[in-house]
Design an enzyme around this catalytic site. Structure first.
Site, PDB file in Angstrom:
ATOM      1  N   SER A  35     -29.742 -14.254  65.429  1.00 42.73           N
ATOM      2  CA  SER A  35     -28.888 -13.430  66.326  1.00 42.73           C
ATOM      3  C   SER A  35     -29.314 -12.804  67.527  1.00 42.73           C
ATOM      4  O   SER A  35     -28.170 -12.399  68.166  1.00 42.73           O
ATOM      5  CB  SER A  35     -28.162 -12.568  65.227  1.00 42.73           C
ATOM      6  OG  SER A  35     -27.137 -13.378  64.638  1.00 42.73           O
ATOM      7  N   SER A  39     -25.201 -13.972  65.876  1.00 47.00           N
ATOM      8  CA  SER A  39     -23.896 -13.018  65.886  1.00 47.00           C
ATOM      9  C   SER A  39     -24.071 -11.874  66.889  1.00 47.00           C
ATOM     10  O   SER A  39     -22.941 -11.205  67.141  1.00 47.00           O
ATOM     11  CB  SER A  39     -24.198 -12.481  64.493  1.00 47.00           C
ATOM     12  OG  SER A  39     -25.359 -11.474  64.329  1.00 47.00           O
ATOM     13  N   LYS A  70     -24.876  -2.869  69.112  1.00 46.11           N
ATOM     14  CA  LYS A  70     -24.132  -3.871  68.172  1.00 46.11           C
ATOM     15  C   LYS A  70     -23.400  -3.273  66.930  1.00 46.11           C
ATOM     16  O   LYS A  70     -23.760  -2.269  66.409  1.00 46.11           O
ATOM     17  CB  LYS A  70     -25.274  -4.862  67.536  1.00 46.11           C
ATOM     18  CG  LYS A  70     -24.440  -6.061  66.748  1.00 46.11           C
ATOM     19  CD  LYS A  70     -25.727  -7.017  66.385  1.00 46.11           C
ATOM     20  CE  LYS A  70     -24.863  -8.264  65.631  1.00 46.11           C
ATOM     21  NZ  LYS A  70     -26.080  -9.174  65.221  1.00 46.11           N
TER      22      LYS A  70
HETATM   23  N1  GLN Z   1     -26.675 -18.065  62.502  1.00 53.17           N
HETATM   24  C1  GLN Z   1     -27.359 -17.467  61.694  1.00 53.17           C
HETATM   25  C2  GLN Z   1     -26.491 -17.074  60.516  1.00 53.17           C
HETATM   26  O1  GLN Z   1     -25.268 -17.341  60.245  1.00 53.17           O
HETATM   27  C3  GLN Z   1     -28.216 -16.131  61.961  1.00 53.17           C
HETATM   28  C4  GLN Z   1     -27.278 -14.968  61.927  1.00 53.17           C
HETATM   29  C5  GLN Z   1     -28.027 -13.676  62.088  1.00 53.17           C
HETATM   30  O2  GLN Z   1     -29.272 -13.498  62.717  1.00 53.17           O
HETATM   31  N2  GLN Z   1     -27.537 -12.457  61.975  1.00 53.17           N
HETATM   32  O3  GLN Z   1     -26.870 -16.662  59.467  1.00 53.17           O
END
Ligand code: GLN
Length: 488
Positions: free
Chosen positions: A177, A153, A78
């Site tokens: 994410s 994400s 990532k």
């Molecule tokens: N969807 C969540 C957010 O926007 C989780 C994102 C994540 O785990 N990085 O914060």
């Protein structure tokens, strides 16, 4: 040969048996990336020459019998893990030219094991989002349906594995994410206990919630990678130094299942799961019963508090973490500034996208004097309540299960969904981060040709246990073996 369907152990055996070299394996996957990435947009950076160099070194190790299970196996990282060999953009214009001088601990540990990095994967900007649509580098397509999102994400990491462009990928999970993209793309994703995997070199979003982990085709591959990345790191003072018992050997079987109990937070789920998916949750419970587990109803009265607590805490920490991007030290620098204040202002205005700016504002507001008590402090108290509710449950059962998302993969650019709807779809993943618990998401069915994912949540440090349960389920099911027909 469908090498893209093979697990780490299967590929490793082929390398052992000299049926293929790491050089050939790397070429094979780079070819698939060339063929499919234009459409799917899962990768931000690829450097074929660099990857081939890693492969050549792996082949030398294999020839010299200096091989472990990960030597020569391809991985994608990532794009928030710092890599000295690839750009590290975090999905943002702010870091679009950033070449870190060092590798993140996760990257380094896997490189030391001989893994071959194929590139860096697309993601929501600074890991803020649930759809991958906030990326500066464009949205990623779900390999199961190109008109849908892969989740976020870590959407690029998920789409890369789900489309067979790589065997496994790293991800990070602040509020879901890893697990939600794994669910949307039909993969298995592990979010470990907070502090078991070093955050050194992982670009910070919300430091008390961020956790590195892995996306793969099955629980065994997750276990193998987790075994290699966990552990104390003197560069991250939040990592644990206690030795605990984890091995990638998986032990749970149908005979021992009766000794374990699984909690079902029925009310929590019924209040939040889309009606189309509730049937699949029931099927999952039935499948687990058939495997011999004891099933127990439990209360998890946190629906009203988890999303507000998570978004206030995450945004507050983000507003502080992202203050370092000021156009001075590194990252995007505005060319339009005539004094220092303008340099800060213009660099941040130009470098950050809309969602990131929104969260910086929410976070700054929540932390500001006069509003701190009723926002940030209250969110911390709610977080404590979430932790206590989980603690009560784990006094009583071994595992907790719930869906990984409130729905299957959303449509790209879905105008019917408000930003609040998207935040609320994180209902089942965010409490796990607030409590720092480990959880694994695994594919358990399909709804209208889209993967359905469910989560197994364990008590702190019980990665071994939840991966065992996931593995036992996978030994008795087919869902993790499915692959999008158009890409085979
Ligand atoms: N969807 C969540 C957010 O926007 C989780 C994102 C994540 O785990 N990085 O914060």
């Amino acid at each position: 040969m469908n090498l893209y369907l093979k697990s780490i152990s299967e590929l490793s055996k082929m390398l052992d048996d000299k049926k293929i070299s790491s050089y050939e394996l790397t070429e094979y996957f780079l070819k698939r990336i060339k063929k499919y990435n234009k459409k799917i947009n899962a990768f931000i950076s690829i450097d074929e020459n660099k990857s081939m160099e890693f492969a050549k070194i792996a082949d030398i190790d294999i020839r010299n019998k200096n091989k472990n299970i990960l030597t020569g196996i391809p991985i994608a990282h990532k794009d928030l893990f710092c890599t000295k060999d690839f750009l590290t953009t975090c999905g943002s214009k702010m870091l679009s030219n950033f070449k870190p001088p060092y590798d993140a601990t996760v990257v380094k540990k896997l490189a030391n094991k001989g893994m071959v990095p194929l590139g860096k994967t697309n993601m929501d900007e600074f890991a803020m989002g649930s759809t991958n649509e906030t990326s500066f580098f464009g949205s990623v397509k779900n390999p199961w349906d190109f008109s849908r999102v892969p989740g976020g994400s870590s959407g690029g990491s998920a789409a890369a594995v789900a489309s067979g462009m790589v065997t496994v990928s790293s991800g990070s999970d602040t509020g879901g994410s890893i697990r939600q993209p794994a669910a949307f793309c039909g993969l298995t994703g592990l979010k470990p206990t907070y502090g078991t995997v070093s955050r050194y070199g992982m670009i910070a979003y919300a430091s008390s919630l961020d956790q590195g982990g892995v996306l793969a085709r099955n629980a065994k591959d997750c276990a193998i990678i987790y075994d290699s990345i966990r552990g104390f790191d003197s560069n991250d003072s939040t990592t644990h130094n206690k030795e605990y018992n984890f091995s990638s050997k998986l032990y749970l079987d149908k005979d021992s299942a009766k000794d374990y109990s699984i909690g079902i937070p029925t009310n929590f789920i019924q209040n939040n799961l889309s009606s189309s998916l509730s049937k699949y949750f029931d099927i999952f419970i039935e499948d687990l019963k058939k495997l011999g587990f004891k099933i127990k109803d439990v209360e998890l009265p946190i629906d009203k508090i988890t999303i507000p607590a998570y978004y206030i805490i995450a945004s507050s920490e983000a507003s502080s973490n992202l203050s370092r991007y000021d156009g001075v030290k590194y990252g995007h620098r505005s060319q339009k500034a005539e004094n220092l204040n303008e340099l800060y202002f213009n660099s941040r205005t130009e470098g950050f996208g809309h969602e990131v700016k929104k969260r910086i504002m929410i976070g700054t507001f929540s932390l500001s004097s006069g509003y701190y008590d009723e926002n940030y402090l209250l969110a911390l108290k709610l977080r404590r309540k979430v932790c206590e509710e989980f603690k009560k449950i784990f006094n009583d059962v071994d595992f907790l299960i719930c869906p990984s998302s409130t729905d299957v993969a959303f449509k790209l650019g879905d105008n019917d969904k408000t930003p609040i709807d998207i935040y609320l779809s994180d209902m089942f993943t965010t409490p796990v981060n607030l409590a720092g618990l480990p959880a694994v998401s695994l594919p358990t069915n399909f709804y209208k040709n889209l993967p359905v994912g469910m989560q197994i949540i364990g008590n702190h440090f019980e990665e071994e246990k939840i991966l065992n349960l996931a593995n036992l389920y996978q030994e008795n099911s087919i869902w993790h073996k499915e692959f999008p027909g158009e890409l085979s």
